[in-house]
Enzyme design. Sequence first.
Site, short mmCIF file in Angstrom:
data_model
loop_
_atom_site.label_atom_id
_atom_site.label_comp_id
_atom_site.label_asym_id
_atom_site.label_seq_id
_atom_site.Cartn_x
_atom_site.Cartn_y
_atom_site.Cartn_z
N CYS A 5 0.86 -1.17 0.00
CA CYS A 5 0.00 0.00 0.00
C CYS A 5 0.90 1.23 0.00
O CYS A 5 2.12 1.10 -0.21
CB CYS A 5 -0.98 0.00 1.18
N CYS A 57 3.68 0.49 -8.44
CA CYS A 57 4.27 -0.77 -7.95
C CYS A 57 5.24 -1.33 -8.98
O CYS A 57 4.91 -1.46 -10.16
CB CYS A 57 3.16 -1.77 -7.68
N CYS A 103 -4.15 -0.36 -2.39
CA CYS A 103 -4.67 0.99 -2.60
C CYS A 103 -4.42 1.39 -4.05
O CYS A 103 -3.52 0.88 -4.71
CB CYS A 103 -4.06 2.00 -1.63
#
Length: 250
Positions: free
Chosen positions: A118, A196, A189
């Site tokens: 997250c 990412c 999230c």
Amino acid sequence: MATFETADPPPFVRLASDPLRWRLLRELSHGDRRVRELVDLVGQPQNLVSYHLRKLRAAELVTARRSSFDGRDTYYHLDLGQCADALAEAGSSLHPALAPIGVDVKRAEPRLKVLFVCTGNSGRSPMAEALLRHRAGSRIEVSSAGSHPKPLHPDAVRVLAERGIALSHEPSHVDDHRRRRFHWVISLCDRVREVCPEFPGHPRVVHWSLPDPAKETDEAGETYPAFRRLAAELDRRIGFLIARFGVPAP
């Protein structure tokens, strides 16, 4: 009185019998998706996909939430609990002998490796890490990280303590894990999903669109209720996740 030879099919059967709706259900069973992603996955026009999503939402099988990264986007989520209930009802309506029974699942390979990510690694991802570890024990190696790590939120500790889980976690940056191999990488999230990194070994990448509980306050300005809702949602999703892994429920 109608018998089950002449009765109409249950609602789930009527919904899922449409090939496109079945494909949408299948795609959403793997994780939360935006409309444009579903359009690409099923190869159908957006207006048609949106029409069928409305049908699934009306049946309360699918829910929708605005993206916290880009408010113009909406993430769709399949409620697997509702699906399980609907499937049980459909089976029982056909014949009492088709009431749900235990199903054997394929055992996961030893030490499956899972990473939750997250933004802050202060609430959502460490809670998910702790909940999965609590359920699976040593059978799964689980970690968590964030794109902008910050100290653990006290309400995350508080709500897991209510569940008998002692949350002790040192926040880490997602870049510290980018050379490690994982079987599953789960983003929690919408912001971190966009940044990412890729991981070696082609892990299964899944997105769960969950709001930041630290930004949801009640009338008294407290975030604790939002953390409680998050813990319940994570625990529900993780319950279905470990069933997919083949880990027996406690």
